[in-house]
Design an enzyme around this catalytic site. Structure first.
Site, PDB file in Angstrom:
ATOM      1  N   ARG A  37       9.529 -19.551 -38.774  1.00 23.96           N
ATOM      2  CA  ARG A  37       8.990 -18.970 -37.525  1.00 23.96           C
ATOM      3  C   ARG A  37      11.184 -19.616 -37.097  1.00 23.96           C
ATOM      4  O   ARG A  37      11.834 -20.679 -38.082  1.00 23.96           O
ATOM      5  CB  ARG A  37       8.647 -20.069 -36.440  1.00 23.96           C
ATOM      6  N   LYS A  43      15.451 -27.934 -35.178  1.00 23.21           N
ATOM      7  CA  LYS A  43      14.748 -29.066 -34.803  1.00 23.21           C
ATOM      8  C   LYS A  43      14.795 -30.458 -34.991  1.00 23.21           C
ATOM      9  O   LYS A  43      16.756 -30.628 -35.700  1.00 23.21           O
ATOM     10  CB  LYS A  43      13.197 -29.165 -35.744  1.00 23.21           C
TER      11      LYS A  43
HETATM   12  N1  HH2 Z   1       7.546 -25.950 -32.208  1.00 22.72           N
HETATM   13  C1  HH2 Z   1       8.010 -24.965 -30.811  1.00 22.72           C
HETATM   14  C2  HH2 Z   1       8.078 -23.904 -30.304  1.00 22.72           C
HETATM   15  N2  HH2 Z   1       6.515 -23.115 -30.727  1.00 22.72           N
HETATM   16  N3  HH2 Z   1       4.695 -22.811 -32.641  1.00 22.72           N
HETATM   17  C3  HH2 Z   1       4.814 -22.987 -34.366  1.00 22.72           C
HETATM   18  N4  HH2 Z   1       3.345 -22.179 -34.699  1.00 22.72           N
HETATM   19  N5  HH2 Z   1       5.323 -23.818 -34.960  1.00 22.72           N
HETATM   20  C4  HH2 Z   1       6.339 -24.796 -34.231  1.00 22.72           C
HETATM   21  O1  HH2 Z   1       6.909 -25.906 -35.358  1.00 22.72           O
HETATM   22  C5  HH2 Z   1       6.647 -24.739 -32.875  1.00 22.72           C
HETATM   23  C6  HH2 Z   1       5.579 -23.877 -32.164  1.00 22.72           C
HETATM   24  C7  HH2 Z   1       9.115 -25.791 -30.784  1.00 22.72           C
HETATM   25  O2  HH2 Z   1      10.236 -25.087 -31.008  1.00 22.72           O
HETATM   26  P1  HH2 Z   1      11.381 -24.098 -29.265  1.00 22.72           P
HETATM   27  O3  HH2 Z   1      10.201 -23.079 -29.468  1.00 22.72           O
HETATM   28  O4  HH2 Z   1      12.024 -23.956 -30.386  1.00 22.72           O
HETATM   29  O5  HH2 Z   1      11.718 -24.782 -28.314  1.00 22.72           O
HETATM   30  P2  HH2 Z   1      10.699 -25.469 -26.964  1.00 22.72           P
HETATM   31  O6  HH2 Z   1       9.309 -26.009 -27.206  1.00 22.72           O
HETATM   32  O7  HH2 Z   1      11.368 -26.463 -26.210  1.00 22.72           O
HETATM   33  O8  HH2 Z   1      10.310 -23.927 -25.817  1.00 22.72           O
END
Ligand code: HH2
Length: 276
Positions: A257, A222
């Protein structure tokens, strides 16, 4: 007594930390957008995450990065459903990362065992999908909406406010009939939070853990890790991501995660032996 997180047909033991592997079937996720956005490469990536030790596969079709364009539920579903269907019935539970009740419903029908809702079950229809099934749920805190959440977020006491919200939403789910042992909570690092807010949540994580639900932490790659270290490229934030995961687990997080599953599993294995 051993604690478990009940997710559909899976009873996940919380005696050891679990790594939730991230499978973004998106063209625009902040750290891996476009790498697995066709079903064939998404399936190969998911197989790799399981081989590396993921205890859960978190499949998402909509990027929630700050400023991302919202996606229709139909377009989101078209991306994720084939991948959910492929991994349903595999050795680890499938989690569907969505804010849309329609997508959650269809993915639960296709065999998903967890609903991971970054909007924290604000939508009554999403609560009903959870209540009418036996899946596990992740209730996450987000201030506002993805498009605007990073525009000057403010709290008087971020830990108390986020904790209070998570408890209130868990209570709504329980009142609707979702058993307590199906619920996990997540303070939502980066979702309407400044660097200082994220740090405060990690430093005072035991206060969130004390709420009594398994806590999920998603710090992997992040932006706040880039702010601390100066590393611009998300995929190069592995060192910071690993330290955040170790920190969170040592303060009571049950699930982390992660994008880099193999490295995270390895770090946690060493940490666990050292702590014996
Ligand atoms: N962060 C993201 C997506 N899903 N789910 C939970 N439970 N907690 C989080 O902090 C969280 C999440 C964002 O990260 P990422 O999937 O890598 O990116 P994007 O939203 O751009 O797909």
């Amino acid at each position: 007594m051993s604690r478990v997180w009940v997710c559909g047909g899976f009873e996940l033991s919380l005696d050891r930390p679990l790594v939730m592997g991230i499978l973004n079937v998106t063209p625009d996720s902040f750290s891996d957008g476009g790498q697995h956005d066709d079903p064939t490469s998404a399936v190969l990536w998911g197989e790799r995450l399981i081989a590396e030790g993921a205890a859960i596969l978190d499949i998402g079709g909509e990027s929630t990065r700050p400023g991302a364009e919202p996606l229709s539920a139909a377009a989101e579903l078209a991306r994720v459903r084939p991948v959910v269907g492929r991994f349903a019935g595999d050795s680890v539970p499938v989690s569907i990362d969505t804010r849309h009740a329609e997508v959650a419903r269809a993915c639960v029908d296709a065999g998903a065992s967890i609903i991971n809702d970054v909007s924290g079950f604000r939508d009554r229809a999403m609560v009903e999908v959870a209540a009418s099934s036996n899946v596990g749920v992740v209730v996450m805190h987000m201030l506002g909406e993805p498009g605007t959440m990073q525009d000057d977020p403010r709290y008087d006491d971020v830990v108390r406010e986020v904790g209070g919200y998570l408890l209130a939403q868990a209570t709504v789910l329980e009142a609707a009939g979702v058993a307590r042992n199906r619920i996990a909570i997540d303070p939502g690092l980066g979702f309407g939070k400044t660097l200082e807010h994220n740090l405060e949540l990690l430093r005072r994580l035991p206060e969130i853990v004390e709420l009594g639900y398994p806590v999920l932490i998603a710090a992997s790659r992040k932006r706040f890790l880039g702010q601390i270290t100066g590393v611009e490229e998300p995929a190069e934030r592995l060192g910071g991501s690993i330290e955040a995961a170790l920190w969170a687990v040592s303060r009571g997080a049950a699930v982390v995660r992660a994008h880099d599953v193999g490295a995270t599993v390895q770090a946690l294995a060493v940490a666990s032996v050292l702590a014996e």
